[in-house]
Scaffold this motif. Structure first.
Motif, PDB file in Angstrom:
ATOM      1  N   LYS A  86      46.817  53.634  34.881  1.00 15.54           N
ATOM      2  CA  LYS A  86      48.136  52.592  36.416  1.00 15.54           C
ATOM      3  C   LYS A  86      47.492  53.041  37.317  1.00 15.54           C
ATOM      4  O   LYS A  86      47.704  51.724  37.843  1.00 15.54           O
ATOM      5  CB  LYS A  86      49.279  53.901  36.042  1.00 15.54           C
ATOM      6  N   ILE A  87      46.672  53.580  37.746  1.00 13.39           N
ATOM      7  CA  ILE A  87      45.909  53.502  39.116  1.00 13.39           C
ATOM      8  C   ILE A  87      44.326  53.397  38.639  1.00 13.39           C
ATOM      9  O   ILE A  87      43.605  53.862  38.778  1.00 13.39           O
ATOM     10  CB  ILE A  87      45.491  55.170  40.049  1.00 13.39           C
ATOM     11  N   GLU A 111      36.544  60.264  58.555  1.00 20.69           N
ATOM     12  CA  GLU A 111      37.756  59.954  58.925  1.00 20.69           C
ATOM     13  C   GLU A 111      37.572  59.265  56.511  1.00 20.69           C
ATOM     14  O   GLU A 111      36.755  58.822  56.578  1.00 20.69           O
ATOM     15  CB  GLU A 111      38.504  58.937  58.942  1.00 20.69           C
ATOM     16  N   CYS A 112      38.647  58.529  56.271  1.00 19.91           N
ATOM     17  CA  CYS A 112      38.926  58.308  54.868  1.00 19.91           C
ATOM     18  C   CYS A 112      39.394  57.248  54.702  1.00 19.91           C
ATOM     19  O   CYS A 112      40.829  57.585  55.133  1.00 19.91           O
ATOM     20  CB  CYS A 112      39.133  59.578  53.337  1.00 19.91           C
ATOM     21  N   ARG A 113      39.549  56.109  53.985  1.00 19.35           N
ATOM     22  CA  ARG A 113      39.943  55.088  54.331  1.00 19.35           C
ATOM     23  C   ARG A 113      39.477  54.917  52.515  1.00 19.35           C
ATOM     24  O   ARG A 113      38.608  54.763  52.171  1.00 19.35           O
ATOM     25  CB  ARG A 113      39.265  53.965  55.165  1.00 19.35           C
ATOM     26  N   ILE A 114      41.080  54.494  51.808  1.00 19.84           N
ATOM     27  CA  ILE A 114      40.534  54.795  50.398  1.00 19.84           C
ATOM     28  C   ILE A 114      41.696  52.831  49.724  1.00 19.84           C
ATOM     29  O   ILE A 114      42.855  52.977  50.104  1.00 19.84           O
ATOM     30  CB  ILE A 114      41.203  55.893  49.722  1.00 19.84           C
ATOM     31  N   ASN A 115      41.552  52.520  49.152  1.00 22.16           N
ATOM     32  CA  ASN A 115      42.426  51.258  49.010  1.00 22.16           C
ATOM     33  C   ASN A 115      41.618  51.217  47.167  1.00 22.16           C
ATOM     34  O   ASN A 115      40.867  51.687  46.381  1.00 22.16           O
ATOM     35  CB  ASN A 115      41.094  50.350  49.039  1.00 22.16           C
ATOM     36  N   TYR A 116      42.989  51.330  46.661  1.00 19.48           N
ATOM     37  CA  TYR A 116      43.641  51.566  45.206  1.00 19.48           C
ATOM     38  C   TYR A 116      44.476  50.356  45.208  1.00 19.48           C
ATOM     39  O   TYR A 116      45.214  49.843  45.421  1.00 19.48           O
ATOM     40  CB  TYR A 116      44.138  52.421  44.457  1.00 19.48           C
ATOM     41  N   VAL A 117      44.684  49.838  43.650  1.00 17.65           N
ATOM     42  CA  VAL A 117      45.590  49.497  42.649  1.00 17.65           C
ATOM     43  C   VAL A 117      46.210  50.284  42.581  1.00 17.65           C
ATOM     44  O   VAL A 117      45.807  50.957  40.885  1.00 17.65           O
ATOM     45  CB  VAL A 117      45.040  48.457  42.004  1.00 17.65           C
ATOM     46  N   SER A 118      47.408  50.324  42.036  1.00 16.88           N
ATOM     47  CA  SER A 118      48.422  51.320  41.517  1.00 16.88           C
ATOM     48  C   SER A 118      49.980  50.391  41.084  1.00 16.88           C
ATOM     49  O   SER A 118      50.411  49.913  41.540  1.00 16.88           O
ATOM     50  CB  SER A 118      49.524  52.440  42.768  1.00 16.88           C
ATOM     51  N   GLU A 120      49.844  48.048  39.429  1.00 15.66           N
ATOM     52  CA  GLU A 120      49.438  46.258  39.968  1.00 15.66           C
ATOM     53  C   GLU A 120      50.192  46.167  41.321  1.00 15.66           C
ATOM     54  O   GLU A 120      49.828  45.050  42.151  1.00 15.66           O
ATOM     55  CB  GLU A 120      50.233  45.255  38.636  1.00 15.66           C
ATOM     56  N   LYS A 121      49.367  47.402  41.844  1.00 16.09           N
ATOM     57  CA  LYS A 121      50.091  46.403  43.711  1.00 16.09           C
ATOM     58  C   LYS A 121      48.836  47.152  44.560  1.00 16.09           C
ATOM     59  O   LYS A 121      48.225  48.536  44.399  1.00 16.09           O
ATOM     60  CB  LYS A 121      51.160  47.075  44.046  1.00 16.09           C
ATOM     61  N   LEU A 122      48.337  46.610  45.172  1.00 16.65           N
ATOM     62  CA  LEU A 122      47.027  46.825  45.739  1.00 16.65           C
ATOM     63  C   LEU A 122      47.999  47.751  47.452  1.00 16.65           C
ATOM     64  O   LEU A 122      48.830  46.950  48.047  1.00 16.65           O
ATOM     65  CB  LEU A 122      46.813  45.744  46.857  1.00 16.65           C
TER      66      LEU A 122
END
Length: 152
Positions: A86-87, A111-118, A120-122
């Motif tokens: 799901k992720i 600093e950490c920046r994370i982009n993910y899909v969970s 089906e939502k960005l």
């Protein structure tokens, strides 16, 4: 008198220059580069949800303190980051990284920046961190990690 004051300023300033560089945020040393490489490996392992690599990076008794004051250990962190259908993590970017070396220990901030899909939502998240590393058996491991929300 003027020469005496100038000499005193030089004598006081020289030790400061030396200590500032030895204990300062220098990324051009070979040891600091090893820590930077471990941070890059850590970021890629989080993106790929590679628990085998994360298991190698986190020391057995690591203490992780999250931005809300909760703590967890290695097993809980690996469970949180294990593959999940799901992720899907799209990117993990570490920015503003500073490393200080103290023999076989190092402290890194960034600093950490994370982009993910969970589901089906960005989504995206960001946090600042302080990670404490030790070098054992030729490799750097995280022994303590503290995260906080970045300033707005």
């Amino acid at each position: 008198m003027r020469k005496s004051i100038l000499l005193l300023l030089v004598v006081l300033a020289v030790p400061t220059w030396g200590f500032g560089q030895a204990a300062g945020y220098r990324s051009d040393t070979g040891v600091a580069k090893e820590v930077f490489a471990t941070i890059a490996k850590w970021g890629e392992a989080v993106r790929a949800r590679n628990t085998k690599t994360l298991d190698e990076i986190f020391e057995e008794n690591v203490v992780i303190t999250t931005y809300d004051g909760k703590t967890r250990g290695k097993l809980a962190e690996l469970e949180l980051l294990k593959p999940d259908p799901k992720i899907r993590t799209l990117s993990v970017k570490n920015e503003d990284i500073k490393v200080r070396i103290f023999g076989n220990a190092a402290v890194a901030t960034g600093e950490c920046r994370i982009n993910y899909v969970s589901s089906e939502k960005l989504m995206n998240t960001a946090f600042r961190y302080t990670a404490t590393f030790t070098k054992e058996e030729g490799r750097w491991q995280i022994v303590a990690l503290h995260t906080s929300r970045p300033s707005q």
